[in-house]
Design a protein around this motif. Sequence first.
Motif, PDB file in Angstrom:
ATOM      1  N   THR B 277       3.218 -66.773  29.018  1.00 22.04           N
ATOM      2  CA  THR B 277       2.252 -67.125  27.976  1.00 22.04           C
ATOM      3  C   THR B 277       1.623 -68.469  28.274  1.00 22.04           C
ATOM      4  N   LEU B 278       2.476 -69.415  28.570  1.00 23.86           N
ATOM      5  CA  LEU B 278       1.992 -70.774  28.809  1.00 23.86           C
ATOM      6  C   LEU B 278       1.019 -70.796  29.985  1.00 23.86           C
ATOM      7  N   LEU B 279       1.420 -70.138  31.037  1.00 22.92           N
ATOM      8  CA  LEU B 279       0.583 -70.143  32.233  1.00 22.92           C
ATOM      9  C   LEU B 279      -0.681 -69.314  32.019  1.00 22.92           C
ATOM     10  N   GLY B 280      -0.548 -68.297  31.187  1.00 23.35           N
ATOM     11  CA  GLY B 280      -1.695 -67.441  30.920  1.00 23.35           C
ATOM     12  C   GLY B 280      -2.856 -68.218  30.330  1.00 23.35           C
ATOM     13  N   ALA B 281      -2.522 -69.313  29.646  1.00 26.18           N
ATOM     14  CA  ALA B 281      -3.577 -70.099  29.012  1.00 26.18           C
ATOM     15  C   ALA B 281      -4.340 -70.938  30.036  1.00 26.18           C
ATOM     16  N   CYS B 282      -3.666 -71.246  31.118  1.00 21.78           N
ATOM     17  CA  CYS B 282      -4.257 -72.208  32.065  1.00 21.78           C
ATOM     18  C   CYS B 282      -5.621 -71.788  32.614  1.00 21.78           C
ATOM     19  N   PRO B 283      -5.761 -70.566  33.073  1.00 24.78           N
ATOM     20  CA  PRO B 283      -7.085 -70.226  33.622  1.00 24.78           C
ATOM     21  C   PRO B 283      -8.175 -70.230  32.564  1.00 24.78           C
ATOM     22  N   THR B 293      -2.523 -81.612  37.119  1.00 27.86           N
ATOM     23  CA  THR B 293      -1.519 -82.540  36.627  1.00 27.86           C
ATOM     24  C   THR B 293      -0.630 -81.845  35.593  1.00 27.86           C
ATOM     25  N   VAL B 294      -1.272 -81.059  34.755  1.00 26.27           N
ATOM     26  CA  VAL B 294      -0.511 -80.349  33.737  1.00 26.27           C
ATOM     27  C   VAL B 294       0.535 -79.452  34.393  1.00 26.27           C
ATOM     28  N   LEU B 295       0.078 -78.648  35.307  1.00 26.59           N
ATOM     29  CA  LEU B 295       1.005 -77.719  35.949  1.00 26.59           C
ATOM     30  C   LEU B 295       2.050 -78.466  36.774  1.00 26.59           C
ATOM     31  N   PHE B 322       9.127 -68.291  39.941  1.00 29.49           N
ATOM     32  CA  PHE B 322       8.267 -68.587  41.078  1.00 29.49           C
ATOM     33  C   PHE B 322       7.033 -67.687  41.083  1.00 29.49           C
ATOM     34  N   ALA B 323       7.298 -66.397  40.945  1.00 26.97           N
ATOM     35  CA  ALA B 323       6.187 -65.444  40.996  1.00 26.97           C
ATOM     36  C   ALA B 323       5.153 -65.784  39.929  1.00 26.97           C
ATOM     37  N   LYS B 324       5.643 -66.152  38.753  1.00 19.67           N
ATOM     38  CA  LYS B 324       4.719 -66.423  37.656  1.00 19.67           C
ATOM     39  C   LYS B 324       3.901 -67.675  37.920  1.00 19.67           C
ATOM     40  N   ALA B 328      -0.008 -67.838  38.482  1.00 23.66           N
ATOM     41  CA  ALA B 328      -0.840 -68.631  37.574  1.00 23.66           C
ATOM     42  C   ALA B 328      -1.722 -69.596  38.350  1.00 23.66           C
ATOM     43  N   ILE B 329      -1.139 -70.209  39.339  1.00 16.17           N
ATOM     44  CA  ILE B 329      -1.909 -71.169  40.125  1.00 16.17           C
ATOM     45  C   ILE B 329      -3.076 -70.461  40.799  1.00 16.17           C
ATOM     46  N   GLY B 330      -2.778 -69.290  41.321  1.00 14.44           N
ATOM     47  CA  GLY B 330      -3.835 -68.508  41.949  1.00 14.44           C
ATOM     48  C   GLY B 330      -4.964 -68.246  40.979  1.00 14.44           C
ATOM     49  N   LYS B 331      -4.585 -67.891  39.766  1.00  8.77           N
ATOM     50  CA  LYS B 331      -5.603 -67.558  38.773  1.00  8.77           C
ATOM     51  C   LYS B 331      -6.408 -68.777  38.368  1.00  8.77           C
TER      52      LYS B 331
END
Lengths: 314, 790
Positions: B277-283, B293-295, B322-324, B328-331
Amino acid sequence: MLGKLLIQDSTKASWNYLVGAFKPPCNIFISFADGRSRKQVPLKKENGKTVMVALFQSQENIVGEVVIEPIQGKKVEHNGVKIELLGQIELYFDRGNFYDFTSLVRELDVPGELYERKTYPFEFSTVEMPYESYNGVNVRLRYILKVTISRNYVSNIVEYQDFVVRNYTPPPSINNSIKMEVGIEDCLHIEFEYSKSKYHLKDVIIGKIYFLLVRIKLKNMELEIRRRESTGSGPNTYVETETLAKFELMDGAPVRGESIPIRLFLSPYELTPTYRNINNKFCVKYYLNLVLVDEEDRRYFKQQEITVYRLLET
Amino acid sequence: MMLNGAEDEEKWLAEGIAGIQHNAFYMHRALDSNNLREALKYSAQMLSELRTSKLSPHKYYDLYMRAFDELRKLEIFFKDEGKHGVSVVDLYELVQHAGNILPRLYLLCTVGSVYIKSKEAPAKEVLKDLVEMCRGVQHPLRGLFLRSYLAQVSRDKLPDIGSEYEGDADTVMDAVEFVLQNFTEMNKLWVRMQHQGPGRLREKREKERNELRDLVGKNLHVLSQIEGVDLEMYKETVLPRVLEQVVNCKDDLSQYYLMDCIIQVFPDEYHLQTLETLLGACPQLQPTVDIKTVLSRLMDRLSNYAASSADVLPEFLQVEAFAKLSNAIGKVIEAQVDMPAVGAITLYVSLLTFTLRVHPDRLDYVDLVLGACVKKLSSIPKLDDSRATKQVVALLSAPLEKYNDIVTALTLSNYPRVMDHLDNGTNKVMAMVIIQSIMKNNTCISTVDKVEVLFELIKGLIKDTDGADVDELDEEDFKDEQNAVARLIHMLYNNEPEEMLKIICTVRKHTMAGGPKRLPFTVPSLVFSALRLIRQLQGQEGDIVGEEVPATPKKIFQLLNQIIEDLSNVPSPELALRLSLQCAEAANDCDLEHVAYEFFTQAFVLYEEEIADSKAQVTAIHLIIGTLQRMNVFGVENRDTLTHKATGYSARLLKKPDQCRAVYACSHLFWVDDQDGIKDGERVLLCLKRALRIANAAQQMANVARGSSGPVTLFVEILNKYLYFFEKGNQQITGAAIQGLIELINTEKQNDSATPDSASDAFLASTMRYIQFQRQKGGIMGEKFESIKL
């Protein structure tokens, strides 16, 4: 003399004082039978003073007594004593003229002489008093008891007693909300809603303002309660509007989608019920005025009439 | 006008403070005399000072704090019904009669706080009403402070689990709902601040706005403190709602701050369980948000969490952290097309750090990260941003530091591909880092495959890259680099000769491409590395049985021959000569006469054809003589050829003293002081005599040319040679000959034209002392020396 009220009509008193250096030969006291238990309400007199007077409503019996007490050692010769119950409308631009919409008389005594204190009971049964006492800008509606000792050659001796009438209304069976979308094209669109259109005097106005479009920079928003008193008729109509309340609803500029709550308590304000048509002489109406002020102090407003009624307090 | 801005503001603040103090004074009087009506009147007037629009957030805060202190006193008064005689319910209505909204709402919050404490109404309802009513203040600054006040007074009154205000079922939900709503509204107000006022003051405004961020963040802190917010509720309600606001507000300052806030205030465990969920918001955040910096912070926190206890590691695996993260970074990178390269790379660095700390055993993860980075780098032109380059270096250094072992890095297929994207300079820096890592850890690279990869990695040092500007090279740096490479070659070692030979061949293949400037640095290492292998093979000669053994000394010598030839073509003849001689010596030890002869030939050819400088010639000839002297593999014929050449060259040196010294050195070629060494006394004497002749000639030439003869040093040196061979028992050298030489020296010294020289005098004196010493020692040697008459 607990329970009895001694009230002198100050206008009359000063008038008497001016007419003759001598005092009237007797004192007149008017009192109500249930004066001890009856509710007292404040009444503003012409001289600006507030006095407490008895409160009645329509269809009540008005029962009491009049005491006439001649000044020591004087006799009062008279052509009869009467008591009147008067409902009067006084229009200030037509000063001095009273329109009596109610007038009831009771004879208290036949012509004769009074040597000593005498008590006269009186009773007006189931009196029709359809209008409430009202003290407005241009008009006054009042109820009085008037005792007259008629005399030959000299002026009559008169005494007044004010009382207040308030009539209660049951809660209305239909009380729709006021809901409306207003705006200036492409500038400001709002939708406001007041939960009711009829409020009693101690009611609370609940509602909200929803901003659909805001393209002007608003500074604040307020809700005013305005009273519109109109007197006379035809070309002689006088309209007087007073703002009784200015209540700030919002500080700052909202954005689209914002909804601002309204909660305005009516109790701090001196409202009366709405009077639609009082004996064809005057009417009193209330309005809610929603005012939006922008940063250049331009005011945008929308006025809505509300009905105010008097709910019997429990 | 602008100049007076600050001054005016001070004035307005002073006026505001005065207003508050004035009304507070009357409010206190009213409180002391239990006069509620007056207290309400003056407190409302006091609070009206907060209606100002003239102050900056900083100054407004000052004003707010003063009002806040006064409100505490009012609250205490409100609490005591005995003093004012009005029930709290009525009081709650009464304060709402105030005509101005801001004082009204401050008072309402204050009474609301008392109301909740009285428990005459459920806390949740009062809170709900307060947070709803506060909507009336839409002015960002005033609204923020008002809601901040609400948050402050309600903090200890939330219907949390275990709180005294906890009601029936689900009241924690109400507490959460309340805080969330206040948070949402505050954030909206905060975001709105940026649109206020003229555009030219935007920067200042953003700065001021930033000062207010903690007012908003405080709500998240409160949420994290609510006991009843367990993982379940965090997952289902709190996080989605907060993120919804974060994403929807579309404001970079707010998004950055709040994301960071979420990461900092809630427990690691929650983050781990809600990563998706948290990472989903990033993109979905604004492109200008410093998401990296956040990540990075998130990953830092998680790595620390992982490091805190081994017990939590299974959790990481279970949630596929890791996968997540990687996903997320990719996205994020995909979504933020305008993100500068440095941002993307920084993200990969963080992910890599995370991986290294959490999954040190998963090299495939590391490679995945590098692979993703390569993909990103390939999509952009060559890096020219120094910060980005720095990050790539960090990315590449991280595995080295973690594993302390380049061998691990060599198994990462994407490692060299990342390096390809560095500019030449940085590439070299990185290559140096790698080499230094190897050196520091004394890592031995032991297979040819790894060597291949390694050379691929450091190819920036090995050969000139296309388009590199040679002129800009710093000589000093270049030397350091090449020395490092030279050192590195020694670290490429395998005990197994066959593999070692392959390594050598590989190293040769790569280093030979280095060009004239590099070869002088790298070839010696390579040669000695090969020689070491030869020595090793020589040592275990008995073990070599196979017929087709690939790693034989012969083969290696062939190789060496070519290497040296290449070096001489560079040209670097002196170095090639030295190395040839080294090889010859090795060949000697391996008993390979032809090979040794070949190397000597090579050395002589180099001498003849390439070495023109007379000083270099002197050095070279001495080296040749020295090496040749120790050779014992040669047959008579070969040896004669070589010694003949050596003596010949010696006599043909340019300067007489050099000639002289070379010639007497040649004497040793005929007298090897070994058991079965050659001992040709006659030719020794010939050499020495020839040396003497040259020395004489030198003296004469000096006389003619400068009017004075040189020092007698040469003679003393020859005398020493005489003494040496005399001692070693060369029959051709007689005491009389020595005696004659000494006399000659003395005569020379007394010659009018002789230049006195203290060094040669001392040399002579100590030689004489030596003779004296031998004579007095007695024994065979003493007797022998007795024959020298002094």
